[in-house]
Design a protein around this motif. Sequence first.
Motif, PDB file in Angstrom:
ATOM      1  N   ALA A  49      -5.046   5.430   2.076  1.00 29.91           N
ATOM      2  CA  ALA A  49      -4.118   4.352   1.737  1.00 29.91           C
ATOM      3  C   ALA A  49      -4.705   3.570   0.568  1.00 29.91           C
ATOM      4  O   ALA A  49      -5.871   3.188   0.594  1.00 29.91           O
ATOM      5  N   GLN A  67      -9.013   4.694   4.717  1.00 31.06           N
ATOM      6  CA  GLN A  67      -8.330   5.780   5.409  1.00 31.06           C
ATOM      7  C   GLN A  67      -6.927   5.282   5.729  1.00 31.06           C
ATOM      8  O   GLN A  67      -6.696   4.076   5.852  1.00 31.06           O
ATOM      9  N   ALA A  68      -5.974   6.200   5.856  1.00 32.78           N
ATOM     10  CA  ALA A  68      -4.573   5.806   6.020  1.00 32.78           C
ATOM     11  C   ALA A  68      -4.130   5.695   7.470  1.00 32.78           C
ATOM     12  O   ALA A  68      -3.022   5.247   7.733  1.00 32.78           O
ATOM     13  N   PRO A 105       0.046   3.526  10.768  1.00 30.42           N
ATOM     14  CA  PRO A 105       0.071   3.809   9.335  1.00 30.42           C
ATOM     15  C   PRO A 105      -0.487   2.621   8.531  1.00 30.42           C
ATOM     16  O   PRO A 105       0.227   1.668   8.236  1.00 30.42           O
ATOM     17  N   ALA A 156      -1.159   2.227   5.474  1.00 30.13           N
ATOM     18  CA  ALA A 156      -0.519   1.954   4.180  1.00 30.13           C
ATOM     19  C   ALA A 156       0.617   0.946   4.333  1.00 30.13           C
ATOM     20  O   ALA A 156       1.006   0.305   3.364  1.00 30.13           O
ATOM     21  N   ARG A 168      -5.872  11.641   4.530  1.00 19.51           N
ATOM     22  CA  ARG A 168      -4.867  10.662   4.116  1.00 19.51           C
ATOM     23  C   ARG A 168      -5.592   9.385   3.734  1.00 19.51           C
ATOM     24  O   ARG A 168      -6.381   8.850   4.501  1.00 19.51           O
ATOM     25  N   GLY A 195       0.826  -1.198   0.000  1.00 19.82           N
ATOM     26  CA  GLY A 195       0.000   0.000   0.000  1.00 19.82           C
ATOM     27  C   GLY A 195       0.856   1.242   0.000  1.00 19.82           C
ATOM     28  O   GLY A 195       2.049   1.192   0.328  1.00 19.82           O
ATOM     29  N   ARG A 196       0.245   2.356  -0.378  1.00 19.21           N
ATOM     30  CA  ARG A 196       0.899   3.662  -0.338  1.00 19.21           C
ATOM     31  C   ARG A 196      -0.129   4.679   0.144  1.00 19.21           C
ATOM     32  O   ARG A 196      -1.321   4.576  -0.166  1.00 19.21           O
ATOM     33  N   ALA A 197       0.331   5.689   0.873  1.00 17.64           N
ATOM     34  CA  ALA A 197      -0.554   6.733   1.381  1.00 17.64           C
ATOM     35  C   ALA A 197      -0.527   7.937   0.448  1.00 17.64           C
ATOM     36  O   ALA A 197       0.522   8.295  -0.099  1.00 17.64           O
TER      37      ALA A 197
END
Length: 109
Positions: A37, A50-51, A59, A61, A35, A26-28
Amino acid sequence: MSTTTTGPVTREHVLGPAEDVPVGEGRAYAVDGRRIAVFRHRSGRVSATQAVCPHAGGPLADAQIDEEVLICPLHLNVFEFATGACRSGAPAITTYPVRVVGGELVVEV
């Protein structure tokens, strides 16, 4: 006499190339002041949540994922991609519609 019903307004946002998110990770992204994800599953589909974990701000992500769930890296809370529900008792997370269009990630917020 007609009535008009208004609901939440959603907007599409292009986040960038889908290949920026490695398969299985994953990436944010920052989108409209929040934010989000985005995850690329091994099957090729994408999901967005949501991230930030509602339990302790983890986190998301960075979560481990499979096709159905993500696991918060801080306290191992398990969230469902389909509903955002937590299988381990924490509050649910927000999920967002996301898809790949022409190789680009597009999320609805």
